[in-house]
Design a protein around this motif. Structure first.
Motif, PDB file in Angstrom:
ATOM      1  N   HIS A   1       0.824  -1.213   0.000  1.00 49.83           N
ATOM      2  CA  HIS A   1       0.000   0.000   0.000  1.00 49.83           C
ATOM      3  C   HIS A   1       0.857   1.261   0.000  1.00 49.83           C
ATOM      4  O   HIS A   1       0.665   2.149  -0.817  1.00 49.83           O
ATOM      5  CB  HIS A   1      -0.937  -0.015   1.207  1.00 49.83           C
ATOM      6  N   LEU A   2       1.799   1.330   0.906  1.00 54.88           N
ATOM      7  CA  LEU A   2       2.666   2.502   1.026  1.00 54.88           C
ATOM      8  C   LEU A   2       4.072   2.231   0.512  1.00 54.88           C
ATOM      9  O   LEU A   2       4.730   3.115  -0.024  1.00 54.88           O
ATOM     10  CB  LEU A   2       2.715   2.951   2.491  1.00 54.88           C
ATOM     11  N   LEU A   3       4.519   1.021   0.650  1.00 56.43           N
ATOM     12  CA  LEU A   3       5.915   0.684   0.325  1.00 56.43           C
ATOM     13  C   LEU A   3       6.125   0.538  -1.177  1.00 56.43           C
ATOM     14  O   LEU A   3       5.232   0.086  -1.893  1.00 56.43           O
ATOM     15  CB  LEU A   3       6.303  -0.621   1.020  1.00 56.43           C
ATOM     16  N   PRO A   4       7.316   0.892  -1.671  1.00 52.51           N
ATOM     17  CA  PRO A   4       7.649   0.640  -3.080  1.00 52.51           C
ATOM     18  C   PRO A   4       7.725  -0.863  -3.341  1.00 52.51           C
ATOM     19  O   PRO A   4       8.126  -1.644  -2.475  1.00 52.51           O
ATOM     20  CB  PRO A   4       9.037   1.274  -3.235  1.00 52.51           C
ATOM     21  N   SER A   5       7.329  -1.276  -4.552  1.00 48.08           N
ATOM     22  CA  SER A   5       7.354  -2.699  -4.892  1.00 48.08           C
ATOM     23  C   SER A   5       8.756  -3.273  -4.838  1.00 48.08           C
ATOM     24  O   SER A   5       8.934  -4.479  -4.636  1.00 48.08           O
ATOM     25  CB  SER A   5       6.755  -2.912  -6.277  1.00 48.08           C
ATOM     26  N   GLY A   6       9.763  -2.436  -5.017  1.00 49.45           N
ATOM     27  CA  GLY A   6      11.134  -2.902  -4.990  1.00 49.45           C
ATOM     28  C   GLY A   6      11.560  -3.507  -3.671  1.00 49.45           C
ATOM     29  O   GLY A   6      12.615  -4.142  -3.596  1.00 49.45           O
ATOM     30  N   ILE A   7      10.753  -3.340  -2.644  1.00 48.87           N
ATOM     31  CA  ILE A   7      11.116  -3.912  -1.345  1.00 48.87           C
ATOM     32  C   ILE A   7      11.104  -5.431  -1.397  1.00 48.87           C
ATOM     33  O   ILE A   7      11.683  -6.091  -0.527  1.00 48.87           O
ATOM     34  CB  ILE A   7      10.177  -3.384  -0.237  1.00 48.87           C
TER      35      ILE A   7
END
Length: 427
Positions: free
Chosen positions: A53-59
């Protein structure tokens, strides 16, 4: 090495998370540059499904540094809830970096967002009620609270006092709601300081130094072009800049470093919330797209409105963003139709419009002009080359490409990471 932007080319929910994840293993940084937790990405890796939701997908890419840029508004409760959820599933989140200049969503803005939307009634905008709009308004009114303010309690307290002088009056005298106390808000924000501190830095400097080292920086947009506050279907838009120009202001990367703009577009069209939608379907075809495409918001759970592919919107997104490549997602959802329409233009009061009408009223009254292509019935979810697709599916992609203002370089044929056909390499 230049920066690359991934931009939604419709009203959001196009599958940007999958596209970002597809590139994530080959890039060094993935940056979220706008929005907050008002939109989500679904990423499927093997048998695992992740809703961000908030985090970049790259995580989710072990070799990638995920970054929350200065253009994002951050709900700290949501941030740490997401981080804890990923950690519990074995994902390493220790590399996350957050801009010291990103703004924080205080609880009074969530309260204001919800009561304001209820107050608007039939004129509601379709906000998610998560405090995004009021926080961006505070930013422009220069009464916002930034991440860096949390590390100086005296400054934080003064800023909260100043904001509540105004917000408290609105909550109590306009909406008959309880205004929070200064100590209450300060306490809520300071509760996160110790855990937050190691993640915070000058992300603009971090990213520019990465580019100097010839590392690849991927800029991931939240929402989409038609929800951009300047270039979208105003006022039914988000409160931030969701276009490629916003990628620069929301990350601190200069425009001359942005070399590739990848537009993500569905093989049909959806939108959530209120506002005009020329190709929207109210029949069995729309219900079929909704069911087969699982068209429910990742963050809100709201049903998405569904319609046919709109090449007018695609051309507009290509022009506004400078799209170099399109990623066409969810082609598999169109399997099983005898005919598959593509909107090629609009009719407004008897006048044909091949481009987006200049004013809101004309767009609201736009009637789609369709071109009908033959459908296909074969299961395409296992196709991995363009040549493996049925002839009619290939023809659909090729016609959409002709009409949309940029080449279609990638085609999605299913939700999983590997259900992808690459026609032209993106990197």
């Amino acid at each position: 090495m230049p920066a690359i932007a991934i931009i939604g080319a419709q009203w959001g929910d196009e599958g940007k998370g999958k596209a970002t994840d597809l590139l994530g293993s080959r890039v060094d940084y993935v940056v979220k540059f706008n929005g907050g937790n008002n939109a989500g990405h679904t990423v499927v890796i093997g048998d695992e499904k992740y809703a961000l939701h908030l985090l970049p997908s790259g995580i989710l890419s072990p070799n990638c540094t995920p970054v929350i840029g200065n253009g994002v508004v951050v709900d700290l409760d949501v941030l740490f809830e997401e981080l804890d959820g990923l950690t519990a599933r074995g994902v390493d989140v220790s590399k996350l970096r957050i801009s010291a200049s990103a703004h924080v969503i205080p609880s009074y803005n969530r309260a204001l967002d919800k009561v304001t939307e209820r107050f608007l009634g039939s004129r509601r905008l379709g906000t998610t009620g998560r405090g995004i709009g009021p926080t961006y308004a505070d930013k422009m009114n220069r009464i916002g609270i930034r991440i860096q303010d949390l590390f100086d309690e005296s400054i934080l307290r003064k800023k909260v006092e100043g904001a509540l002088d105004l917000k408290g009056q609105i909550l109590t005298k306009v909406y008959n709601r309880r205004a929070p106390e200064v100590d209450e808000i300060v306490g809520e924000l300071l509760a996160h300081v110790d855990r937050l501190r190691p993640m915070v830095c000058d992300t603009g400097l971090l990213l520019n130094q990465a580019l100097v080292r010839d590392e690849i920086v991927l800029l991931e947009g939240g929402q989409a072009t038609l929800l951009d506050v300047d270039h979208g279907t105003y006022p039914f838009v988000t409160s931030s800049s969701a276009t490629s120009a916003g990628a620069c202001t929301g990350s601190g990367i200069p425009p001359n470093r942005l070399d590739q703009v990848i537009g993500i577009i569905k093989a049909y069209t959806t939108r959530v919330g209120e506002g005009p939608f020329p190709t929207e379907l109210f029949d069995d075809a729309g219900a079929h797209l909704s069911k087969i495409g699982a068209e429910f918001g990742v963050t809100t759970g709201r049903a998405r409105r569904c319609g046919w592919y709109d090449s007018v919107i695609a051309r507009y997104a290509a022009r506004v963003n400078g799209v170099t490549d399109f990623v066409l997602t969810k082609l598999d959802v169109l399997t099983g139709f005898d005919q598959v329409p593509i909107c090629v233009a609009y009719e407004v009061n008897g006048v044909r419009h091949d481009e987006m009408p200049v004013n809101q009223s004309d767009f609201h009254h736009a009637v789609p002009i369709y071109e009908y292509l033959p459908g296909w019935w074969e299961d395409i979810s296992e196709c991995r080359t363009f040549e493996e697709l049925p002839a009619n599916a290939r023809a659909y992609v090729e016609r959409a490409e002709e009409l949309s203002g940029a080449r279609i370089s990638v085609v999605g044929v299913g939700p999983s990471r590997d259900a992808t056909i690459v026609r032209h390499e993106l990197l």
